[in-house]
Design a protein around this motif. Sequence first.
Motif, mmCIF file in Angstrom:
data_model
loop_
_atom_site.group_PDB
_atom_site.id
_atom_site.type_symbol
_atom_site.label_atom_id
_atom_site.label_comp_id
_atom_site.label_asym_id
_atom_site.label_seq_id
_atom_site.Cartn_x
_atom_site.Cartn_y
_atom_site.Cartn_z
ATOM 1 N N UNK A 87 0.831 -1.209 0.000
ATOM 2 C CA UNK A 87 0.000 0.000 0.000
ATOM 3 C C UNK A 87 0.863 1.256 0.000
ATOM 4 N N UNK A 88 1.981 1.202 0.725
ATOM 5 C CA UNK A 88 2.910 2.336 0.757
ATOM 6 C C UNK A 88 3.490 2.602 -0.628
ATOM 7 N N UNK A 89 3.892 1.543 -1.322
ATOM 8 C CA UNK A 89 4.431 1.697 -2.672
ATOM 9 C C UNK A 89 3.369 2.223 -3.631
ATOM 10 N N UNK A 90 2.117 1.798 -3.439
ATOM 11 C CA UNK A 90 1.035 2.296 -4.295
ATOM 12 C C UNK A 90 0.823 3.793 -4.079
ATOM 13 N N UNK A 91 0.888 4.226 -2.833
ATOM 14 C CA UNK A 91 0.769 5.659 -2.540
ATOM 15 C C UNK A 91 1.912 6.435 -3.184
ATOM 16 N N UNK A 92 3.101 5.899 -3.112
ATOM 17 C CA UNK A 92 4.258 6.585 -3.692
ATOM 18 C C UNK A 92 4.115 6.693 -5.203
ATOM 19 N N UNK A 93 3.655 5.608 -5.845
ATOM 20 C CA UNK A 93 3.490 5.614 -7.299
ATOM 21 C C UNK A 93 2.461 6.653 -7.745
ATOM 22 N N UNK A 94 1.430 6.845 -6.935
ATOM 23 C CA UNK A 94 0.352 7.774 -7.313
ATOM 24 C C UNK A 94 0.405 9.076 -6.517
ATOM 25 N N UNK A 95 1.571 9.424 -6.010
ATOM 26 C CA UNK A 95 1.690 10.561 -5.082
ATOM 27 C C UNK A 95 1.252 11.883 -5.693
ATOM 28 N N UNK A 96 1.372 12.034 -7.005
ATOM 29 C CA UNK A 96 0.965 13.293 -7.627
ATOM 30 C C UNK A 96 -0.545 13.522 -7.481
ATOM 31 N N UNK A 97 -1.295 12.451 -7.357
ATOM 32 C CA UNK A 97 -2.741 12.575 -7.195
ATOM 33 C C UNK A 97 -3.111 13.149 -5.840
#
Length: 212
Positions: A190-200
């Motif tokens: 979940x942390x990696x998913x947040x990082x990948x979509x951080x611009x959102x």
Amino acid sequence: MPAPGKGDRYHHGDLRAALINTAIELIGERGVRGFSLAEASRRLGVAVSAPYAHFADRDDLLAAVAVRAFELCHAALIPEMERFSDPADSLAAMARAYVRFAAGHRPLFELLYESGVDKARHPEIEAAERPLEEAFLGCVRALSGDDALSEDLATAIEATAYGHAMLLLDSGPAQDEKAIELAAERTARATLALIESRRLLGQPSRRRVTEA
């Protein structure tokens, strides 16, 4: 030497350390709100006045326990972070280790969020927390750069890690190793998913609704 009480469990040595350990034990049994200096004295078998040679009051002892909690958390999380050179992988490792720490040190984990101790009165808590916070924010800033985005990403990762830890703890009084590792791995993903979509994270939450 403190006068022995009925329990007669404490004989000699470091009473301050013994009180911290006993506080952790009692918090694990009764929660933060069920803890008292008098009960810690009885558990150790010392006079109820003995703890006041080391701690001004209940909050003073809880502050010492919080410092211990941050020291142990730092020892658990930082080596995991340092295994990776990529900031994203370091944050995922930190989140994974955070859930493991919560499961392995539940009384200390809960104390950090429920003690109610005034940090302004006990700056030693902030001093113990600072190295962990700086390591975390350093990785976040390395990824996002922008101050506003860094704050959003840090908050999102913290909330995700805390939420997964609480879901694990709320699932029962004890979890087996498989359940702990599953929760830890889900937190890392979940942390990696947040990082990948951080611009959102910096965009409005409302989606456009198109009319039929």
